[in-house]
Design a protein around this motif. Structure first.
Motif, mmCIF file in Angstrom:
data_model
loop_
_atom_site.group_PDB
_atom_site.id
_atom_site.type_symbol
_atom_site.label_atom_id
_atom_site.label_comp_id
_atom_site.label_asym_id
_atom_site.label_seq_id
_atom_site.Cartn_x
_atom_site.Cartn_y
_atom_site.Cartn_z
ATOM 1 N N PHE A 8 -19.412 -2.431 6.700
ATOM 2 C CA PHE A 8 -18.387 -2.434 5.664
ATOM 3 C C PHE A 8 -16.988 -2.235 6.259
ATOM 4 C CE2 PHE A 8 -22.314 -1.227 3.664
ATOM 5 C CZ PHE A 8 -22.265 -1.808 2.399
ATOM 6 N N ALA A 9 -16.036 -3.000 5.732
ATOM 7 C CA ALA A 9 -14.627 -2.821 6.102
ATOM 8 C C ALA A 9 -13.807 -2.806 4.831
ATOM 9 C CB ALA A 9 -14.159 -3.948 7.019
ATOM 10 N N CYS A 10 -12.731 -2.044 4.823
ATOM 11 C CA CYS A 10 -11.849 -2.087 3.658
ATOM 12 C C CYS A 10 -10.405 -2.310 4.104
ATOM 13 C CB CYS A 10 -11.967 -0.837 2.796
ATOM 14 S SG CYS A 10 -11.160 0.631 3.428
ATOM 15 N N PHE A 11 -9.665 -3.033 3.266
ATOM 16 C CA PHE A 11 -8.240 -3.252 3.476
ATOM 17 C C PHE A 11 -7.474 -2.236 2.645
ATOM 18 C CE2 PHE A 11 -9.795 -7.732 4.144
ATOM 19 C CZ PHE A 11 -9.604 -7.712 5.509
ATOM 20 N N VAL A 12 -6.550 -1.536 3.295
ATOM 21 C CA VAL A 12 -5.722 -0.571 2.588
ATOM 22 C C VAL A 12 -4.255 -0.877 2.888
ATOM 23 C CG1 VAL A 12 -7.500 1.187 2.725
ATOM 24 C CG2 VAL A 12 -5.709 1.151 4.447
ATOM 25 N N GLY A 13 -3.375 -0.258 2.129
ATOM 26 C CA GLY A 13 -1.954 -0.482 2.343
ATOM 27 C C GLY A 13 -1.177 -0.182 1.084
ATOM 28 N N ARG A 14 0.121 -0.318 1.198
ATOM 29 C CA ARG A 14 0.968 -0.134 0.018
ATOM 30 C C ARG A 14 0.620 -1.189 -1.038
ATOM 31 N NH1 ARG A 14 5.837 -1.718 1.103
ATOM 32 N NH2 ARG A 14 5.621 -2.239 3.295
ATOM 33 N N ASP A 68 -17.138 1.372 7.754
ATOM 34 C CA ASP A 68 -17.180 1.400 9.221
ATOM 35 C C ASP A 68 -15.797 1.172 9.826
ATOM 36 O OD1 ASP A 68 -20.195 1.496 9.629
ATOM 37 O OD2 ASP A 68 -19.991 -0.276 8.351
ATOM 38 N N VAL A 69 -14.987 0.327 9.181
ATOM 39 C CA VAL A 69 -13.656 -0.006 9.691
ATOM 40 C C VAL A 69 -12.660 0.001 8.538
ATOM 41 C CG1 VAL A 69 -12.226 -1.779 10.804
ATOM 42 C CG2 VAL A 69 -14.577 -1.449 11.553
ATOM 43 N N VAL A 70 -11.502 0.604 8.766
ATOM 44 C CA VAL A 70 -10.392 0.528 7.809
ATOM 45 C C VAL A 70 -9.292 -0.329 8.437
ATOM 46 C CG1 VAL A 70 -8.615 1.789 6.551
ATOM 47 C CG2 VAL A 70 -10.898 2.771 6.781
ATOM 48 N N ALA A 71 -8.881 -1.364 7.712
ATOM 49 C CA ALA A 71 -7.807 -2.243 8.177
ATOM 50 C C ALA A 71 -6.568 -1.985 7.332
ATOM 51 C CB ALA A 71 -8.235 -3.706 8.060
ATOM 52 N N VAL A 72 -5.508 -1.521 7.968
ATOM 53 C CA VAL A 72 -4.265 -1.207 7.259
ATOM 54 C C VAL A 72 -3.373 -2.443 7.271
ATOM 55 C CG1 VAL A 72 -2.350 0.399 7.034
ATOM 56 C CG2 VAL A 72 -4.468 1.149 8.127
ATOM 57 N N CYS A 73 -2.936 -2.854 6.085
ATOM 58 C CA CYS A 73 -2.132 -4.070 5.950
ATOM 59 C C CYS A 73 -0.637 -3.737 5.887
ATOM 60 C CB CYS A 73 -2.537 -4.837 4.694
ATOM 61 S SG CYS A 73 -4.224 -5.471 4.758
ATOM 62 N N PHE A 74 0.135 -4.414 6.737
ATOM 63 C CA PHE A 74 1.585 -4.245 6.784
ATOM 64 C C PHE A 74 2.240 -5.613 6.590
ATOM 65 C CE2 PHE A 74 -0.339 -1.126 9.680
ATOM 66 C CZ PHE A 74 0.223 0.071 9.251
ATOM 67 N N PRO A 75 2.843 -5.892 5.422
ATOM 68 C CA PRO A 75 3.438 -7.213 5.205
ATOM 69 C C PRO A 75 4.566 -7.504 6.191
ATOM 70 C CG PRO A 75 3.977 -5.700 3.404
ATOM 71 C CD PRO A 75 2.965 -5.014 4.247
ATOM 72 N N PHE A 118 2.991 7.360 5.324
ATOM 73 C CA PHE A 118 2.175 8.260 4.507
ATOM 74 C C PHE A 118 0.705 7.832 4.539
ATOM 75 C CE2 PHE A 118 0.151 8.878 0.315
ATOM 76 C CZ PHE A 118 0.065 10.252 0.321
ATOM 77 N N ILE A 119 0.460 6.533 4.373
ATOM 78 C CA ILE A 119 -0.912 6.024 4.359
ATOM 79 C C ILE A 119 -1.593 6.262 5.702
ATOM 80 C CG2 ILE A 119 -2.283 3.884 4.304
ATOM 81 C CD1 ILE A 119 -0.286 2.903 2.138
ATOM 82 N N VAL A 120 -0.889 5.959 6.796
ATOM 83 C CA VAL A 120 -1.488 6.111 8.124
ATOM 84 C C VAL A 120 -1.756 7.591 8.424
ATOM 85 C CG1 VAL A 120 -1.165 5.709 10.594
ATOM 86 C CG2 VAL A 120 -0.476 3.967 8.961
#
Length: 316
Positions: free
Chosen positions: A19-25, A98-105, A116-118
């Motif tokens: 499992f992976a999830c995309f997070v971000g503002r 298993d993996v978190v991918a942080v999205c930065f536009p 804050f998120i990181v």
């Protein structure tokens, strides 16, 4: 993550799944990226922040592995009980994947919200973290290069070790396959978790409700986007139809918080509601592959974002 129903498992040596999830503002491109990697629209998108309210899993099938993508709401400073619950949902998901991918536009500079998120993500020790520079189609090469350096610097400042930093464009399709390949490579070895061909494990009622809400969000402004909720009350194939000519009946309620919002949503002589229904019906038919009859009504649930009882009723 809860174990899904038994599946036809892949047995190839070295096969990976997880499992992976995309997070971000809010509005960082997470939902569009999920759809791009899955190869089909399963998550609603909008230019309105905080569009995503539910965790929808998209399933990617590859020869070398199976990747389950979890799309989460944007982490934000909550102003309502709904906002607090959405943030809790994000943080609970982080600890389960298993993996978190942080999205930065790429068309926006790194800001306090990103930091804050990181920092919050740093509290989850065991999860692998990668950074994704989204929306590269909206930035020139010089800006993208600067953005990647800023992401690396943010990692150093926050003590975050990025396993990868990947620039992508969901719209142009740039490096989408590469990102999927990298994510699969970071998954643990194991059998497939879902049957081949499944694209999501979200119930069809949830998918239909989200597509209705997406259609309702289009063109509204000010506070109204956050005041819209959709519940599918009844959904099923119409009885007595020829099996070669099925018709899926969907009865749904679109909730707003005030009578004035109800008038806006219905529109002059019902024109806006008819437009929402037409757009949503076509999207649902495209996703489910079945002709749809959609009955849509607008109701008022006063201040539902702040009312625990109303939130429970609306599924939050």
């Amino acid at each position: 993550m809860p174990a899904p129903a038994p599946a036809v498992f892949a047995d190839a040596e070295g096969f990976r799944s997880g499992f992976a999830c995309f997070v971000g503002r809010p509005n960082a491109g997470k939902s569009t990226l999920t759809n791009a990697i899955v190869g089909q629209k399963i998550v609603i998108t909008s230019d309105k922040p905080q569009t995503t309210r539910t965790v929808v899993r998209g399933i990617v099938h590859r020869a070398d592995g199976q990747l389950i993508l979890v799309d989460t709401p944007g982490l934000h400073k909550p102003r309502t009980l709904l906002g607090e619950r959405l943030n809790d949902l994000v943080k609970a998901t982080w600890s389960e994947v298993d993996v978190v991918a942080v999205c930065f536009p790429s068309d926006e500079k790194i800001g306090p919200g990103d930091k804050f998120i990181v920092n919050e993500l740093g509290k989850i020790r065991r999860t692998t973290k990668i950074a994704v520079a989204t929306k590269t189609d909206l930035a020139d090469p010089e800006r993208i290069a600067e953005h990647l350096l800023d992401i690396a610097e943010l990692g150093r400042e926050t003590g975050t070790e990025w396993a990868e930093i990947v620039p992508v464009s969901s719209v142009a399709g740039d490096q989408i396959d590469l990102l999927a390949q990298l994510l699969v490579g970071l998954m643990p070895e194991g059998q497939a978790l879902y049957p081949d061909g499944d694209l999501t494990d979200a119930p069809e009622e949830i998918l239909a409700a989200e597509l209705i809400r997406e259609a309702a969000l289009d063109g509204v402004r000010d506070e109204l986007p956050h005041s819209i909720a959709v519940v599918v009350e009844e959904m099923g194939l119409r009885e007595g139809r020829d099996e070669n000519k099925p018709l899926l009946d969907i009865y749904a309620n679109l909730y707003v918080e005030r009578d004035s919002q109800k008038g806006i949503m219905i529109g002059h002589k019902g024109a806006r509601l008819r437009q929402v229904g037409t757009v949503a019906r076509k999207q649902i038919e495209s996703l489910l592959g079945t002709p749809v009859y959609l009955d849509l009504k607008v109701k008022v649930a006063k201040d539902w974002q702040r009312d625990p009882r109303q939130l429970r009723k609306l599924g939050f």
